[in-house]
Design a protein around this motif. Structure first.
Motif, short mmCIF file in Angstrom:
data_model
loop_
_atom_site.label_atom_id
_atom_site.label_comp_id
_atom_site.label_asym_id
_atom_site.label_seq_id
_atom_site.Cartn_x
_atom_site.Cartn_y
_atom_site.Cartn_z
N ARG A 110 -81.30 -111.77 93.86
CA ARG A 110 -80.10 -111.29 93.18
C ARG A 110 -79.84 -112.12 91.93
O ARG A 110 -80.09 -113.32 91.90
CB ARG A 110 -78.87 -111.37 94.09
N PHE A 111 -79.34 -111.46 90.90
CA PHE A 111 -78.93 -112.18 89.70
C PHE A 111 -77.88 -113.23 90.07
O PHE A 111 -76.99 -112.96 90.88
CB PHE A 111 -78.32 -111.23 88.66
N PRO A 112 -77.93 -114.42 89.45
CA PRO A 112 -76.88 -115.41 89.68
C PRO A 112 -75.51 -114.87 89.25
O PRO A 112 -75.41 -114.08 88.32
CB PRO A 112 -77.30 -116.59 88.79
N ALA A 113 -74.47 -115.32 89.94
CA ALA A 113 -73.12 -114.82 89.66
C ALA A 113 -72.51 -115.44 88.41
O ALA A 113 -71.53 -114.92 87.86
CB ALA A 113 -72.21 -115.10 90.86
N ASP A 114 -73.06 -116.56 87.93
CA ASP A 114 -72.42 -117.31 86.84
C ASP A 114 -73.25 -117.30 85.56
O ASP A 114 -73.17 -118.24 84.77
CB ASP A 114 -72.16 -118.74 87.29
N MET A 115 -74.01 -116.26 85.32
CA MET A 115 -74.81 -116.21 84.09
C MET A 115 -73.90 -116.04 82.88
O MET A 115 -73.09 -115.10 82.84
CB MET A 115 -75.81 -115.05 84.14
N ALA A 123 -68.83 -114.82 81.75
CA ALA A 123 -69.83 -114.49 82.77
C ALA A 123 -70.33 -113.06 82.59
O ALA A 123 -69.53 -112.14 82.38
CB ALA A 123 -69.23 -114.67 84.15
N LEU A 124 -71.63 -112.88 82.64
CA LEU A 124 -72.20 -111.54 82.55
C LEU A 124 -71.94 -110.78 83.85
O LEU A 124 -71.93 -111.36 84.94
CB LEU A 124 -73.71 -111.63 82.31
N LYS A 125 -71.77 -109.47 83.73
CA LYS A 125 -71.49 -108.65 84.90
C LYS A 125 -72.76 -108.37 85.68
O LYS A 125 -73.84 -108.20 85.12
CB LYS A 125 -70.84 -107.33 84.47
N VAL A 126 -72.62 -108.35 86.98
CA VAL A 126 -73.68 -107.91 87.89
C VAL A 126 -73.08 -106.77 88.71
O VAL A 126 -72.03 -106.93 89.31
CB VAL A 126 -74.15 -109.06 88.80
N TYR A 158 -83.68 -108.52 90.96
CA TYR A 158 -84.85 -108.48 90.08
C TYR A 158 -86.06 -109.05 90.83
O TYR A 158 -85.92 -109.82 91.79
CB TYR A 158 -84.60 -109.27 88.80
N VAL A 159 -87.24 -108.65 90.41
CA VAL A 159 -88.46 -109.10 91.08
C VAL A 159 -89.06 -110.31 90.37
O VAL A 159 -88.91 -110.48 89.16
CB VAL A 159 -89.52 -107.97 91.17
N THR A 160 -89.73 -111.14 91.15
CA THR A 160 -90.51 -112.25 90.62
C THR A 160 -91.91 -112.17 91.22
O THR A 160 -92.11 -112.54 92.39
CB THR A 160 -89.87 -113.61 90.98
N ILE A 175 -80.85 -114.53 82.30
CA ILE A 175 -82.13 -115.19 82.57
C ILE A 175 -83.25 -114.25 82.14
O ILE A 175 -83.03 -113.05 81.97
CB ILE A 175 -82.28 -115.53 84.07
N ASP A 176 -84.44 -114.78 81.96
CA ASP A 176 -85.61 -113.92 81.76
C ASP A 176 -86.03 -113.36 83.12
O ASP A 176 -86.10 -114.11 84.10
CB ASP A 176 -86.77 -114.71 81.16
#
Length: 213
Positions: A110-115, A123-126, A158-160, A175-176
């Motif tokens: 999951r995308f971090p909550a504090d980007m 903070a960016l929205k998720v 997102y996938v890694t 993040i990238d």
């Protein structure tokens, strides 16, 4: 005539994808189906998906389509879209942790909550929702698509990929993150090509011409 199956397991923008493929593939017979025989009879297969990975994997296993996708993955071109991309990985953190198909080594996070937004600091929205530039590899499915072309996204995870060589597209949202993966005759994207106007249609047209090599 070429044939294309769109896998119907109850989760995905099936008719939107079918309409987009019809627009670029007048010589392609398109079938939306949950029937393994129909899917395995097609020259190419699209594996779409929206929603939660836990329900996705439950439905795939209940219907036996998990094994069908594994068979497709070694025998013909397969395009994963959005949740269909995440399901190709080994494991997702969603729904308390979910084992996926394991066709491409890697995990889903999951995308971090504090980007922070680089422009405002807020903070960016998720979920990440909207248009974003994709910096892509030289894979055949990117033919005719400009570098850093914009595509439409809606996702919280997102996938890694475990292998750097499987990464076929990268985006930045706080993040990238990997926005496309490719391995052998598999190709998958986190964005929605059917909602991405000209660039998305070009990618679908490229898929209809791609022989998986």
């Amino acid at each position: 005539m070429n044939s294309l199956a769109i896998i119907d397991y109850g989760m995905g923008n099936l008719h939107s994808i079918a309409k987009a493929v019809e627009h670029v593939g007048a010589d392609t017979r398109i079938r939306i189906s949950a029937d393994p025989a129909h899917i395995l009879d097609a020259d190419r297969v699209i594996f779409p998906g929206v929603g939660a990975i836990g329900h996705c994997m439950e439905e795939l296993r209940r219907t036996g389509l998990d094994d069908v996708i594994r068979e497709v993955a070694v025998s013909r071109p397969l395009l994963g879209v959005c949740l269909g991309m995440q399901a190709l990985m080994e494991h997702s953190a969603e729904n308390g942790g979910t084992d996926c198909l394991g066709l491409i080594p890697g995990r889903v996070t999951r995308f971090p909550a504090d980007m922070p937004d680089p422009l405002t600091g807020a903070a960016l929205k998720v979920p990440h929702m909207g248009w974003n530039a994709v910096h892509h590899s030289d894979h055949p499915l990117w033919q005719g698509i400009d570098q850093d072309e914009r595509f439409y996204f809606v996702h919280s995870y997102y996938v890694t990929p475990a292998r750097a060589e499987d990464r076929a597209g990268v985006c930045t949202y706080g993040i990238d993150f990997t926005s496309a993966v490719a391995h052998a005759n598999l190709f998958a994207v986190q964005f929605h090509p059917e909602k991405s106007q000209h660039a998305g249609l070009q990618l679908l047209a490229n898929f209809l011409r791609w022989d998986g090599n």
